[in-house]
Design a protein around this motif. Structure first.
Motif, PDB file in Angstrom:
ATOM      1  N   VAL A   1       0.995   4.943   0.601  1.00  0.00           N
ATOM      2  CA  VAL A   1       1.394   5.421  -0.718  1.00  0.00           C
ATOM      3  C   VAL A   1       0.148   5.755  -1.523  1.00  0.00           C
ATOM      4  O   VAL A   1       0.075   6.760  -2.222  1.00  0.00           O
ATOM      5  N   ASP A   2      -0.875   4.904  -1.411  1.00  0.00           N
ATOM      6  CA  ASP A   2      -2.127   5.085  -2.135  1.00  0.00           C
ATOM      7  C   ASP A   2      -3.258   4.585  -1.247  1.00  0.00           C
ATOM      8  O   ASP A   2      -3.308   3.403  -0.902  1.00  0.00           O
ATOM      9  N   TYR A   3      -4.166   5.480  -0.840  1.00  0.00           N
ATOM     10  CA  TYR A   3      -5.262   5.093   0.032  1.00  0.00           C
ATOM     11  C   TYR A   3      -6.368   4.363  -0.724  1.00  0.00           C
ATOM     12  O   TYR A   3      -7.352   3.933  -0.124  1.00  0.00           O
ATOM     13  N   TYR A   4      -6.222   4.205  -2.047  1.00  0.00           N
ATOM     14  CA  TYR A   4      -7.257   3.570  -2.859  1.00  0.00           C
ATOM     15  C   TYR A   4      -6.814   2.215  -3.399  1.00  0.00           C
ATOM     16  O   TYR A   4      -7.346   1.711  -4.367  1.00  0.00           O
ATOM     17  N   VAL A   5      -5.809   1.626  -2.756  1.00  0.00           N
ATOM     18  CA  VAL A   5      -5.328   0.302  -3.129  1.00  0.00           C
ATOM     19  C   VAL A   5      -5.789  -0.694  -2.074  1.00  0.00           C
ATOM     20  O   VAL A   5      -5.800  -0.409  -0.886  1.00  0.00           O
TER      21      VAL A   5
ATOM     22  N   ALA B   1      -5.490  -5.666   1.456  1.00  0.00           N
ATOM     23  CA  ALA B   1      -5.459  -7.116   1.639  1.00  0.00           C
ATOM     24  C   ALA B   1      -4.509  -7.787   0.658  1.00  0.00           C
ATOM     25  O   ALA B   1      -3.932  -8.833   0.936  1.00  0.00           O
ATOM     26  N   THR B   2      -4.321  -7.171  -0.500  1.00  0.00           N
ATOM     27  CA  THR B   2      -3.430  -7.750  -1.501  1.00  0.00           C
ATOM     28  C   THR B   2      -2.117  -6.992  -1.624  1.00  0.00           C
ATOM     29  O   THR B   2      -1.176  -7.487  -2.227  1.00  0.00           O
ATOM     30  N   ALA B   3      -2.073  -5.786  -1.061  1.00  0.00           N
ATOM     31  CA  ALA B   3      -0.844  -4.986  -1.149  1.00  0.00           C
ATOM     32  C   ALA B   3      -0.582  -4.299   0.189  1.00  0.00           C
ATOM     33  O   ALA B   3      -0.602  -3.086   0.293  1.00  0.00           O
ATOM     34  N   PRO B   4      -0.314  -5.065   1.248  1.00  0.00           N
ATOM     35  CA  PRO B   4      -0.177  -4.474   2.579  1.00  0.00           C
ATOM     36  C   PRO B   4       1.016  -3.550   2.728  1.00  0.00           C
ATOM     37  O   PRO B   4       1.069  -2.753   3.653  1.00  0.00           O
TER      38      PRO B   4
ATOM     39  N   LYS C   1       4.736   9.525   3.549  1.00  0.00           N
ATOM     40  CA  LYS C   1       4.911   9.215   2.137  1.00  0.00           C
ATOM     41  C   LYS C   1       4.390  10.269   1.175  1.00  0.00           C
ATOM     42  O   LYS C   1       4.805  10.309   0.015  1.00  0.00           O
ATOM     43  N   ASN C   2       3.461  11.109   1.598  1.00  0.00           N
ATOM     44  CA  ASN C   2       2.888  12.079   0.663  1.00  0.00           C
ATOM     45  C   ASN C   2       2.102  13.152   1.411  1.00  0.00           C
ATOM     46  O   ASN C   2       1.869  13.059   2.624  1.00  0.00           O
TER      47      ASN C   2
END
Length: 365
Positions: free
Chosen positions: A83-87, A90-93, A212-213
């Motif tokens: 969804v977002d490659y800049y997240v 480790a905290t939002a798998p 996803k995009n």
């Protein structure tokens, strides 16, 4: 924020805002900074070199470099379809999926960029039909009323219902007068997809598991996939590889298909077991071979791309017992989308991402 001149009026700062992204150099959970900000990166294909026991040249005329070995030893994981490659994964798998690198495939023909050496990747797990239904998908469940020679399906990938499901520009596709398999995976859509004999359809929802995009879609190369067939499982990985690229097919079938998303080849599965199994026929893979093959999934049937050239319905699959066999195309089995990334795709060059399942490589679009 520090105001240096405390003796001056600061009213002009009222209502001011700023924004940015934090980049912690060399620490756990490092993520790329915003697009346009320089970070240390390197080409994904540059990490694949023959320099350890799990990365080897396969001995074919193309000299492909492949990851081999048992699942727990092969560090070929990559974050993809994000969804977002800049997240921080480790905290939002849940933001990305884990995919795996099959290897660096040489001399791949592309639609518009000539012949290139490209990284080939595969989804780590088979696609579920919906969030609550992990059932499989038919390779092609046409019958005589919809263009197949028999009621057992049709082994023509260029006209396969699964091909229509995975790839773009099929939004208007119908099966037996019902809109179905209409680029649902490519578009992250929901609708009807093929799941059984004689055009059987079931509800499918790829809203969370589809692509996803456009950031993801634009990293996928359009490739001229070789879809030659073969007629025997009494063949080694190399024999399958050679025949996948030849012209032995059932009458009227094509030998090349140009598209984005396909499936693994029987040879991909065979080579992944490692060189000690390369002289073993894929139809005879026993415990020692499939347990050393990271593409094997216990108790799961998996479709491959390659048709059985001896008839109009047969397609090769990875069986639940770990060997390659052939069955009719209408069956619903595990589907692991497989694709080639464009040659300019980069990853973050950090001290944390090592390709392990805990620290997959991070793509930098």
């Amino acid at each position: 924020i520090e105001f240096k001149e405390l003796n001056k009026e600061q009213d002009y700062n009222q209502g001011a805002t700023f924004e940015g992204k934090i980049y912690i150099d060399g620490k756990e959970g490092m993520v790329p900074s915003s697009p346009g900000v320089t970070t240390d990166t390197k080409l994904l294909k540059d990490i694949i070199a023959v320099n350890n026991t799990n990365i080897v040249e396969d001995g074919t005329e193309d000299k492909n470099i492949r990851y081999i070995g048992p699942n727990e030893t092969v560090n070929n994981y990559i974050w993809f379809n994000c969804v977002d490659y800049y997240v921080n994964q480790a905290t939002a798998p849940y933001v990305c999926e884990q995919w795996r690198i099959i290897g660096l495939m040489n001399n791949v023909e592309t639609e518009s960029n000539g012949t290139q050496n490209l990284v080939k990747i595969i989804r780590d797990e088979p696609l579920p039909r919906t969030a609550t239904d992990s059932g499989g998908l038919s390779w092609n469940n046409k019958d005589t009323t919809t263009g197949a020679e028999t009621e057992y399906g049709k082994n023509d990938w260029t006209d396969a219902e699964l091909m229509y499901l995975l790839n773009p520009n099929n939004e208007s596709h119908t099966l037996s007068n019902t809109t179905a398999n209409n680029s649902l995976y490519w578009d992250s859509g929901s609708g009807q997809c093929s799941t059984g004999q004689n055009n059987t359809l079931s509800s499918c929802d790829f809203s969370t598991t589809g692509l996803k995009n456009d950031t993801t879609r634009n990293m996928i190369e359009t490739v001229k996939w070789k879809i030659g067939g073969w007629n025997s499982t009494s063949s080694t990985a190399k024999q399958f590889y050679e025949n996948e690229r030849k012209t032995t097919v059932y009458t009227g079938r094509q030998t090349v298909w140009t598209g984005k998303i396909g499936l693994m080849y029987p040879s991909d599965y065979g080579y992944a077991a490692g060189s000690t199994c390369w002289s073993t026929n894929l139809g005879s893979y026993s415990t020692s071979c499939y347990n050393s093959d990271w593409l094997y999934i216990k108790d799961t049937y998996q479709w491959t791309l390659t048709p059985n050239s001896s008839n109009s319905t047969g397609v090769f699959r990875v069986s639940s017992s770990g060997n390659i066999d052939s069955t009719v195309a209408y069956y619903a089995y595990g589907v692991r989308p497989t694709l080639y990334l464009k040659s300019n795709v980069k990853i973050l060059d950090d001290e944390i991402s090592d390709g392990s399942s805990d620290h997959p490589y991070i793509l930098v679009p």
